[in-house]
Write an enzyme that holds these catalytic residues in place. Sequence first.
Site, PDB file in Angstrom:
ATOM      1  N   LEU A   1     -15.351 -11.154  -0.858  1.00  0.00           N
ATOM      2  CA  LEU A   1     -15.179 -10.664   0.207  1.00  0.00           C
ATOM      3  C   LEU A   1     -15.065  -9.149   0.099  1.00  0.00           C
ATOM      4  CD1 LEU A   1     -12.401 -12.848   1.283  1.00  0.00           C
ATOM      5  CD2 LEU A   1     -14.521 -13.163   2.297  1.00  0.00           C
ATOM      6  N   GLY A   2     -14.529  -8.693  -0.820  1.00  0.00           N
ATOM      7  CA  GLY A   2     -14.417  -7.161  -0.990  1.00  0.00           C
ATOM      8  C   GLY A   2     -13.811  -6.762  -2.409  1.00  0.00           C
TER       9      GLY A   2
ATOM     10  N   GLY B   1     -11.413  -3.980  -4.499  1.00  0.00           N
ATOM     11  CA  GLY B   1     -10.579  -2.787  -4.339  1.00  0.00           C
ATOM     12  C   GLY B   1     -10.328  -2.231  -5.655  1.00  0.00           C
ATOM     13  N   GLU B   2      -9.317  -1.423  -5.713  1.00  0.00           N
ATOM     14  CA  GLU B   2      -8.615  -0.947  -7.144  1.00  0.00           C
ATOM     15  C   GLU B   2      -8.522  -2.174  -8.052  1.00  0.00           C
ATOM     16  OE1 GLU B   2      -5.305   1.237  -6.279  1.00  0.00           O
ATOM     17  OE2 GLU B   2      -4.972   1.638  -8.347  1.00  0.00           O
ATOM     18  N   PHE B   3      -7.927  -3.211  -7.635  1.00  0.00           N
ATOM     19  CA  PHE B   3      -7.438  -4.076  -8.644  1.00  0.00           C
ATOM     20  C   PHE B   3      -8.404  -5.017  -9.142  1.00  0.00           C
ATOM     21  CE2 PHE B   3      -3.420  -2.756  -6.211  1.00  0.00           C
ATOM     22  CZ  PHE B   3      -2.960  -2.176  -7.393  1.00  0.00           C
ATOM     23  N   GLY B   4      -9.596  -5.070  -8.316  1.00  0.00           N
ATOM     24  CA  GLY B   4     -10.581  -5.990  -8.679  1.00  0.00           C
ATOM     25  C   GLY B   4     -11.221  -6.706  -7.497  1.00  0.00           C
ATOM     26  N   LYS B   5     -11.604  -7.809  -7.557  1.00  0.00           N
ATOM     27  CA  LYS B   5     -12.308  -8.497  -6.498  1.00  0.00           C
ATOM     28  C   LYS B   5     -11.326  -9.385  -5.659  1.00  0.00           C
ATOM     29  CE  LYS B   5     -16.888  -8.343  -8.371  1.00  0.00           C
ATOM     30  NZ  LYS B   5     -17.901  -9.096  -8.981  1.00  0.00           N
TER      31      LYS B   5
ATOM     32  N   LYS C   1      -7.036 -12.288  -4.209  1.00  0.00           N
ATOM     33  CA  LYS C   1      -7.208 -10.973  -4.888  1.00  0.00           C
ATOM     34  C   LYS C   1      -7.042 -11.306  -6.247  1.00  0.00           C
ATOM     35  CE  LYS C   1      -5.525  -7.238  -2.818  1.00  0.00           C
ATOM     36  NZ  LYS C   1      -4.488  -5.964  -2.526  1.00  0.00           N
TER      37      LYS C   1
ATOM     38  N   ASP D   1       0.850   3.727   2.965  1.00  0.00           N
ATOM     39  CA  ASP D   1      -0.643   4.243   2.813  1.00  0.00           C
ATOM     40  C   ASP D   1      -1.457   3.559   3.955  1.00  0.00           C
ATOM     41  OD1 ASP D   1      -3.071   4.880   1.693  1.00  0.00           O
ATOM     42  OD2 ASP D   1      -3.129   3.038   0.261  1.00  0.00           O
TER      43      ASP D   1
HETATM   44  N1  LIG Z   1      -7.074 -11.313   3.488  1.00  0.00           N
HETATM   45  C1  LIG Z   1      -8.378 -10.910   3.353  1.00  0.00           C
HETATM   46  N2  LIG Z   1      -9.212 -11.698   4.137  1.00  0.00           N
HETATM   47  C2  LIG Z   1     -10.284 -11.140   4.131  1.00  0.00           C
HETATM   48  N3  LIG Z   1     -10.715  -9.972   3.226  1.00  0.00           N
HETATM   49  C3  LIG Z   1     -10.255  -9.603   2.600  1.00  0.00           C
HETATM   50  C4  LIG Z   1      -8.755  -9.941   2.639  1.00  0.00           C
HETATM   51  N4  LIG Z   1      -7.978  -9.141   1.704  1.00  0.00           N
HETATM   52  C5  LIG Z   1      -8.971  -8.280   1.249  1.00  0.00           C
HETATM   53  N5  LIG Z   1     -10.102  -8.457   1.811  1.00  0.00           N
HETATM   54  C6  LIG Z   1     -11.464  -7.802   1.362  1.00  0.00           C
HETATM   55  O1  LIG Z   1     -11.282  -7.170   0.067  1.00  0.00           O
HETATM   56  C7  LIG Z   1     -11.284  -5.970   0.225  1.00  0.00           C
HETATM   57  C8  LIG Z   1     -10.455  -5.135  -0.925  1.00  0.00           C
HETATM   58  O2  LIG Z   1      -8.994  -5.691  -0.623  1.00  0.00           O
HETATM   59  P1  LIG Z   1      -7.908  -4.921  -0.932  1.00  0.00           P
HETATM   60  O3  LIG Z   1      -7.903  -3.435  -0.279  1.00  0.00           O
HETATM   61  O4  LIG Z   1      -6.640  -5.674  -0.362  1.00  0.00           O
HETATM   62  O5  LIG Z   1      -8.004  -4.410  -2.355  1.00  0.00           O
HETATM   63  P2  LIG Z   1      -7.435  -3.829  -3.477  1.00  0.00           P
HETATM   64  O6  LIG Z   1      -7.682  -3.993  -4.682  1.00  0.00           O
HETATM   65  O7  LIG Z   1      -5.768  -3.699  -2.842  1.00  0.00           O
HETATM   66  O8  LIG Z   1      -7.926  -2.172  -2.714  1.00  0.00           O
HETATM   67  P3  LIG Z   1      -7.402  -0.735  -2.727  1.00  0.00           P
HETATM   68  O9  LIG Z   1      -8.289   0.098  -3.479  1.00  0.00           O
HETATM   69  O10 LIG Z   1      -7.361  -0.382  -1.163  1.00  0.00           O
HETATM   70  O11 LIG Z   1      -5.827  -0.854  -3.126  1.00  0.00           O
HETATM   71  C9  LIG Z   1     -11.149  -5.385   1.786  1.00  0.00           C
HETATM   72  O12 LIG Z   1     -11.518  -4.203   1.933  1.00  0.00           O
HETATM   73  C10 LIG Z   1     -11.563  -6.602   2.546  1.00  0.00           C
HETATM   74  O13 LIG Z   1     -12.867  -6.337   2.613  1.00  0.00           O
END
Ligand SMILES: Nc1ncnc2c1ncn2[C@@H]1O[C@H](COP(=O)(O)OP(=O)(O)OP(=O)(O)O)[C@@H](O)[C@H]1O
Length: 800
Positions: free
Chosen positions: A52-53, A55-59, A80, A175
């Site tokens: 789905l996406g 982020g910093e922590f991974g997919k 996550k 944030d």
């Molecule tokens: N609950 C969700 N439902 C659908 N897509 C999601 C969800 N959570 C995260 N995503 C997708 O995954 C991507 C990364 O999620 P998220 O920002 O929570 O990750 P992270 O590793 O915490 O990122 P960051 O770098 O912001 O800390 C989001 O931009 C979104 O596109």
Amino acid sequence: MASVPKRHTYGGNVVTDRDRHSLQRNNEILHPIHKNQRKHATFGPYIIGSTLGEGEFGKVKLGWTKASSSNEVPKQVAIKLIRRDTIKKDADKEIKIYREINALKHLTHPNIIYLEEVLQNSKYIGIVLEFVSGGEFYKYIQRKRRLKESSACRLFAQLISGVNYMHYKGLVHRDLKLENLLLDKHENLVITDFGFVNEFFEDNELMKTSCGSPCYAAPELVVSTKAYEARKADVWSCGVILYAMLAGYLPWDDDHENPTGDDIARLYKYITQTPLKFPEYITPIPRDLLRRILVPNPRRRINLKTIKRHVWLKPHEAFLSIQPNYWDEHLQKERPKPPNKGDVGRHSTYSSSASSYSKSRDRNSLIIESTLEQHRMSPQLATSRPASPTFSTGSKVVLNDTKNDMKESNINGERTSASCRYTRDSKGNGQTQIEQVSARHSSRGNKHTSVAGLVTIPGSPTTARTRNAPSSKLTEHVKDSSQTSFTQEEFHRIGNYHVPRSRPRPTSYYPGLSRNTADNSLADIPVNKLGSNGRLTDAKDPVPLNAIHDTTKATISNNSIMLLSEGPAAKTSPVDYHYAIGDLNHGDKPITEVIDKINKDLTHKAAENGFPRESIDPESTSTILVTKEPTNSTDEDHVESQLENVGHSSNKSDASSDKDSKKIYEKKRFSFMSLYSSLNGSRSTVESRTSKGNAPPVSSRNPSGQSNRSNIKITQQQPRNLSDRVPNPDKKINDNRIRDNAPSYAESENPGRSVRASVMVSTLREENRSELSNEGNNVEAQTSTARKVLNFFKRRSMRV
Ligand SMILES: Nc1ncnc2c1ncn2[C@@H]1O[C@H](COP(=O)(O)OP(=O)(O)OP(=O)(O)O)[C@@H](O)[C@H]1O
């Protein structure tokens, strides 16, 4: 025959037949796999789908539960997945993860991402969240260029409700930014990414750790080393988000010497010293709200309580009046019953070759293996290291001005920090132990069902349906929240998710990305030239909080003023008369009287300036510019009382606004060159404007930076017909008056050139073009006349 890929867990291990049989026997996760069925990766009880996406922590992966019967619709989740080896090397990262988990498990609000559970195996920690299918909010804005006011208002109300709820729970997000907001399938806002979340304990303790993304972080986080009040920092970020929704780009992103904002010190100098500017399509009421929020001095910044009562949010007043504990009481209801006390921490266990999982029945009984226990923290980290595993000690926040609005940060009767514990729960062969935050079987579908189901809460901005519900019901719900009847929403359908991201999201939102498309309304508007300087540039200086100091077109009609934004995207917005004209109406005069007086003055002035008296319909709409300059009042109480006094305000639909605006423009016929109104001592000057409604933007500023109370500027339209514009001696005198009566504008902002004249010229050019094309026979004669007019203005503009 091609070999069928083996089903495997996300831990990377292949599930053997023996494993599968054992799992099936335990009736825990897997279902029989038919030979022709596609094999999937799994993680715990979830089948893993697309990304789905990232982020910093991974997919973040789409996941869904396996249906146990053909009738059962699988529940979709977002998982996550965090590689354990990456966080072992990075204690900061680990802290962030635990913060996020421990915060989320206490939060149950329709506009906050819902944590389903947390799973871990030897390779991954999987934070299982509700699946939010509407995509990322910043992309949504990019797609739309900017949001309509009504839509921005609804989403902002949801944001404020969510943030207010978390503050009520004693947590600050720290944030908040567009990238951390998602939309569900009903286009409701969902706040995510609680990696910087923190907790505040006691009064008079401020946070010290600066965090957040530069473009959204409050100035006090950067420009000062002093402790800051974190809730006010969240408020600032909300303001930036609101600005981005309405404008389509971030405020203060136009520092040419620091275009990407990389130089943070410079960025903040720029933020604190550059007046907040608005594109002309942002109407006065949201401008006013933004001016109260985006105040560098946190003490002068509006708080959430006051934001909720701002007139712009009036349409969602009902939703915003729902008490935070309502969400706890009612959204929790639709979820499985909390475990008996004795059950907490009791696990039912199952295992695969890669990992073993245990389930506890209490969302608060998070047990997660922490590498933090094994790591010695660096002295630097140790200072910010959580005293409790939940949040860092260096980040306590004060409850001060909103104290009354907030309750003690108790969660389920206990302190947040006390509810979390780390246990080492190794199993047998030294394999990593399992955790689970909660065995909640309700889906976020349910939760969003609740959101969608807030149909029963009319006025709620959560869904379209809610808005049509009778308002009496809301009051019932607000008063007696026990009567909630949430409807059940169907589960998210597989496939109903947005396109996965292939790379990490940007950390900030650059409007340029969306501006390269054919969005003329954005591209053509000289944003930097617009707005007012009502906001003081020095954080130390008091900031006028209660001023409407934009030049605003307004139309008086039936005891209300239609305030019009300017430019191509102009929209009308009916605003409470008292609010719009402020001191103009001080002396207890009925509004009608004041309107009559204005119209009489206008008529009189029209006659004075050579326009036929009868051409003004005193009953009809008259266009005025209302400019209430910033006042010296900076007292927040005053702001509140002012807001309390504000009457109704409703946001008309854009369609009807457009209609109204056209109607109004059709009625405008004259341009009054000067009008000094002495109503209640208010000074009124006259500004010129074009028949297209393009008032000189810079004139909206208070060039001296001084505060003049209720400086009302009144004007009427330039004549629309070409013949009306044919220069004649009277008109010349008239035109000279324009200049003479607008010294402030010419003096300051554009010393070398008259923007007003330029605007007029360009408008005249446009109108000439269209009118001349219609009147083919007289083209030449009229062209030369038009040229004369143009030259006249050109010369004037050179002289100014
Ligand atoms: N609950 C969700 N439902 C659908 N897509 C999601 C969800 N959570 C995260 N995503 C997708 O995954 C991507 C990364 O999620 P998220 O920002 O929570 O990750 P992270 O590793 O915490 O990122 P960051 O770098 O912001 O800390 C989001 O931009 C979104 O596109």
